[in-house]
Design an enzyme around this catalytic site. Structure first.
Site, PDB file in Angstrom:
ATOM      1  N   HIS A  20      48.911  46.814  21.098  1.00  0.00           N
ATOM      2  CA  HIS A  20      50.165  46.877  20.345  1.00  0.00           C
ATOM      3  C   HIS A  20      50.553  48.355  20.304  1.00  0.00           C
ATOM      4  CE1 HIS A  20      48.900  42.863  18.920  1.00  0.00           C
ATOM      5  NE2 HIS A  20      50.150  42.678  18.570  1.00  0.00           N
TER       6      HIS A  20
ATOM      7  N   GLU B  18      53.398  38.840  25.123  1.00  0.00           N
ATOM      8  CA  GLU B  18      54.499  38.150  24.415  1.00  0.00           C
ATOM      9  C   GLU B  18      55.855  38.781  24.722  1.00  0.00           C
ATOM     10  OE1 GLU B  18      53.200  37.863  20.294  1.00  0.00           O
ATOM     11  OE2 GLU B  18      51.285  37.046  20.935  1.00  0.00           O
TER      12      GLU B  18
ATOM     13  N   GLU C 231      45.892  33.858  23.193  1.00  0.00           N
ATOM     14  CA  GLU C 231      45.936  34.015  21.730  1.00  0.00           C
ATOM     15  C   GLU C 231      46.408  32.721  21.121  1.00  0.00           C
ATOM     16  OE1 GLU C 231      48.085  37.038  19.471  1.00  0.00           O
ATOM     17  OE2 GLU C 231      47.731  38.445  21.107  1.00  0.00           O
TER      18      GLU C 231
END
Ligand code: BMA
Length: 371
Positions: A129, A191, A298
């Site tokens: 991230h 994502e 995930e």
């Protein structure tokens, strides 16, 4: 032209063609020779015949009511309930370049724990991230449209490379006791088909995204010389067929594992278990056609409000068909505290069900893959 001259010309033309063909063949052969599969990928493919590996984010770093202290007191919420560590250990590089990651794990400890996890026979996967390279705000700052500026010639390319240097330094620190590099899965830019991260679908074009992904891998592998990375691609649930799944795919040469992140379809507002299985099946089929592995990169149910979530939801999805049964691994997210967790803790009402799920012959914890 005389017959003799004509025959001579034909001869040279033919000889030329043959030598061209030979060169072509040589090139293909050479290419084959250099595509050597890394040992982690070979191991994952072997394990894929045995079952589905089970993973947990930050498993060795902390859990409900405890935090990693030292090597001789290694702990895990999965182990507390099942007697075994998970086979996949998830980590995150968000905040790299500072002392602790975005969830408070000191990078120094993370390195030690990946080394210890590897010594135990486990496999680590790292997501990232990233903080914005220009001002260090987090991954969720979508105000700034920046992806194109990180690419070569972009305004923040130097800053971006400095971030990647930290990432490279981290990966090059992963060495076992014999001094050999530890092979890990790296799953950057996840994502991307959602719009909550600054590299998400509303904030860059697929071309910019692919260039970002390709640059990241090329820089780490070629510029920094890292050869311990197995790369995973993991869009979120928002695709419905092979084409939409591959919209952001940077290319076969960059990706080893094709994955999907999906939490939302398990919730009341989501598309339900059949849809989750269908998306996993798409991922599996695309991966299979490319000779690659598929993974449920995930998932999870925050706070596990359904006591039977593990067997009746996750287990059911994995059991759907011959494709979902061939997923390489499934990773659930982290156990922050009693308000944000994905693996039950002792005396939680989902405890028994979790143990039942992990007892399945085809669900592999660390104890199941040791040899
Ligand atoms: C989210 C939450 C956050 C965390 C982030 C990155 O799902 O768990 O608390 O910071 O993932 O790990």
């Amino acid at each position: 032209m005389s017959i003799f001259k004509r025959s001579l010309l034909c001869f040279f033309l033919l000889a030329g063609l043959l030598s061209c063909k030979k060169e072509l063949k040589h090139e293909v052969d050479t290419e084959k020779e250099i595509v050597v599969e890394n040992s982690l990928l070979t191991r994952l493919k072997e394990l894929n015949k045995q079952g589905i590996l089970f993973g947990h984010q930050d498993d060795l770093a902390y859990g409900i009511g405890w935090k990693y202290q030292s090597e001789d007191s290694l702990d895990s919420d999965v182990k507390r309930l099942t007697g075994s560590f998970p086979s996949i250990f998830g980590w995150d590089l968000g905040g790299i370049g500072t002392a602790k990651n975005l969830d408070g794990v000191p990078f120094k400890d993370m390195i030690d724990l990946i080394i210890q996890g590897d010594a135990l026979g486990g496999i680590s996967t790292l997501s990232w991230h990233p903080f914005l390279p220009n001002d260090s705000t987090d991954s969720w700052n979508v105000e700034t449209k920046i992806v194109d500026q990180l690419l070569p010639q972009g305004k923040y390319h130097t800053e971006f490379k400095a971030k990647l240097d930290h990432v490279a330094h981290f990966f090059s620190s992963l060495k076992n006791k014999q001094g050999q590099p530890i092979q890990v899965i790296f799953r950057p830019w996840h994502e991307m088909n959602g719009s909550w991260f600054w590299w998400g679908s509303d904030h860059c074009t697929p071309e910019e995204f692919k260039a970002l992904f390709a640059f990241t891998v090329d820089y780490l592998r070629n510029e920094k010389g890292l050869d311990n990375l197995t790369i995973a691609y993991s869009p979120d649930r928002g695709f419905h067929d092979e084409t939409s799944y591959l919209t952001w795919y940077p290319g076969d040469q960059y990706i080893d594992i094709l994955g999907v992140d999906n939490y939302h379809d398990f919730t009341e507002n989501g598309d339900g278990l059949d849809a989750i299985a269908n998306k996993l099946s798409i991922v599996y089929e695309v991966a299979k056609a490319k000779g690659k592995l598929a993974a449920f990169t995930e998932t999870g149910s925050d706070k596990i409000e359904d006591d039977l979530w593990y067997t009746k939801k996750l287990g059911k999805v994995l059991d759907t068909n011959d494709l979902t049964k061939k997923i390489s691994y499934v990773l659930v997210w982290r156990n922050h505290d009693k308000k944000h967790f994905y693996v039950p803790y002792k005396d939680h009402p989902a405890q028994q069900d979790f143990v039942e799920f992990t007892n399945r012959k085809d669900v592999l914890l660390l104890k199941d893959i040791k040899n």
